[in-house]
Design a protein around this motif. Sequence first.
Motif: not given
Ligand code: UD1
Length: 481
Positions: A14, A91, A114-115, A151, A186, A243
Motif C-alpha cells: 500500500g 494484494a 504489514g502495518d 476500522y 485472517y 495509518n
Molecule cells: C484494513 C481493513 C480494515 C481493518 C484494518 C485494520 C481492508 C479493505 N480493510 O483497512 O477492515 O479494520 O485494515 O488495520 O482490508 N496494502 C497492500 N496493497 C494495497 C493496499 C494495501 O498491500 O493496494 C497493504 C498495506 O501496505 C497495509 C495493509 O495492506 O499494510 C492494510 O492497508 P490499509 O490501506 O492500511 O487498510 P486499512 O484502511 O487500514
Amino acid sequence: MSGKGFQAWVLAAGQGTRMKSALPKVLHGIAGRPMVGWAMGAAIEAGADRLCVVVRHGAQEVAPVVEALGQSWGVSAQLVQQGPENGTGAAALAVVCGTEPVASEDPVVVILYGDCPLVPSGVIRALVDRLEQDSAVLALVTSRLENPTGYGRIVRDGKGTIQAIREQKDCSVEEQAIAEVNPGIYAARASFLRGALPSLTTENAQRELLLTDIVDRAVGATSSGGPVVTSIDWPMDELLGVNDRWQLAQAESCMQERLREAHARNGVTLRNPGSISLEASVTIGEDSVVESGVVLRGSTEIGRGVHVDVGCVLENVTVEEGAQLLPYTVARDCHIGTKASVGPFAHLRPKTQLGPHTKVGNFVEMKNTSLGAYSKAGHLSYLGDGVVGEGVNIGAGTIFCNYDGWNKHVTHLEDGSFIGSDSQLVAPVRVGQGAYVATGTTVTQDVPADGLAISRPRQQNKEGYAARLRSRLKSMKPEAP
Ligand code: UD1
Ligand code: CA
C-alpha cells in the motif's frame, strides 16, 4: 495447538498516504525494526513455514529490507509484486496469481497486514487452531474498540453469526455504531482463497478490491455442516494498526512497554521505566540496572551486573560484565570491557575498544582507539586513531593530533607509559614502554622506552612586574574603580 505449519502472506504494497511521508509506510520503524519486519517475525514465531510478502509502492526500498530481515532469521521470504489494481484484495490476489498452488494439499494461509506491528504470534497460532478445530474455511480475529472509527466493522445477523466485514466508508449510520472491529488477521484454506479472491469487485466506496469481502464470499458459499466462518476474540490494544504518525507513536509506546516488561522479568532493574527507550534486538544481562532516560539501540549487548546511569545513549555497543556507564555517556559501534568505568559525559565513537578495568572520564572523546587493561583517560581529551597499551595514564587535556587535513595517522602509547596533562601527540608517533611525556609537551618524534619527552620553554619569573603593569594600566583609565 495443532503444531502444523502454514503459509503466511504479509501485505506491504500500500501507499500509506496518511503517513505523509517519503518513506513507504511499512518501513517506518517500531522499536528500531521496520513495521513489515514485525509482521514477518510474528508469522515466523507462530510457525509459518512459507512466507510471501506483497510489495508495490516503494518496492525498490521495501524489497531489500524484506530480504535482509528474512536472511537475519534464516528464512527466505518470497516477494510478490502487486498488479495494477488497488486494495488489500488486490494484494492477496497477487499471491494467488504469482505463486504455484501446492498440488496435493490444501494448506492453511494466514494473511497479515504489514502495518500492524503489534500483532503477537500467540493470536496467529490461536487463529490457525480455531480454523482447524472448527473445520472452517475462514477464521477471523475480532475485537472491540470504544472508538471504532477507521476500522472495518463486523456485521452479524440476529443469531450472532458473522455475515460480513463492512469498511468505514461503506457503513450505514447503524453500522457505524458497531464497536466490534476487524483487526485484519485472517486464516483461511488456500483452496477457498483461490476461489474467492478472483471474484472480488471494486463495487464499494473506495473502488478497490477489498480483502474483507472474502467474508461475504465465504458466507455465500455456506452449504453443509459446521461453521464456514469462525472467529476468535482478542484485545484490540495488542493489535492496533498504523495509518498515521500518531498511531505510529502509540504503537511505539505499546511496543516499548512490552520490551521493558520482558527485560524487567528477565532480571533487569529499570528505574523510571517509562523514560527508557529500547530497541527490539537489545540484550541486557541479569542484575544490570538501567536508570532514567537511557536509550539503547541496535545490536547493543549489555552483560550482567552493568550499571547504565541516567541519560546514556548506546547504539551497537557491547558492554561486558560489571562495567559502569556514568550519566550521559554517548557511545556507538564500540566495545566496553569488564569493569570499565565510562563517563559522565564521555563520547565513544565507532571502533572504540576499552579493555577490562579501564577508566574514561568526563569530556573524553574517543574514536577508533583501543585502550588496554587498566589504562585511564580521566578528563577532557581527544583520542582518535590510537593504540594504547595496558596501564597507561593519559592526563587531562591530551590530544591525539591524528589528522593532517588529508590522512589519519596512528598514535601508539606502549604499556605503562605516562602522558602528562595538556600534551599533544602529533601522529604518526609512538611513545615507548614506560616512557614519560612531561606536562604541556608537543610530541612530534617517537619517545624511546623509559625515556622522557619534554618540549616547553623554561619558566622565567619577573619580580614585581604584575604590580607595575597594574598601576600603569590604571593610570591610563582613571574613571575605572
Ligand atoms: C484494513 C481493513 C480494515 C481493518 C484494518 C485494520 C481492508 C479493505 N480493510 O483497512 O477492515 O479494520 O485494515 O488495520 O482490508 N496494502 C497492500 N496493497 C494495497 C493496499 C494495501 O498491500 O493496494 C497493504 C498495506 O501496505 C497495509 C495493509 O495492506 O499494510 C492494510 O492497508 P490499509 O490501506 O492500511 O487498510 P486499512 O484502511 O487500514
Ligand atoms: Ca491500515
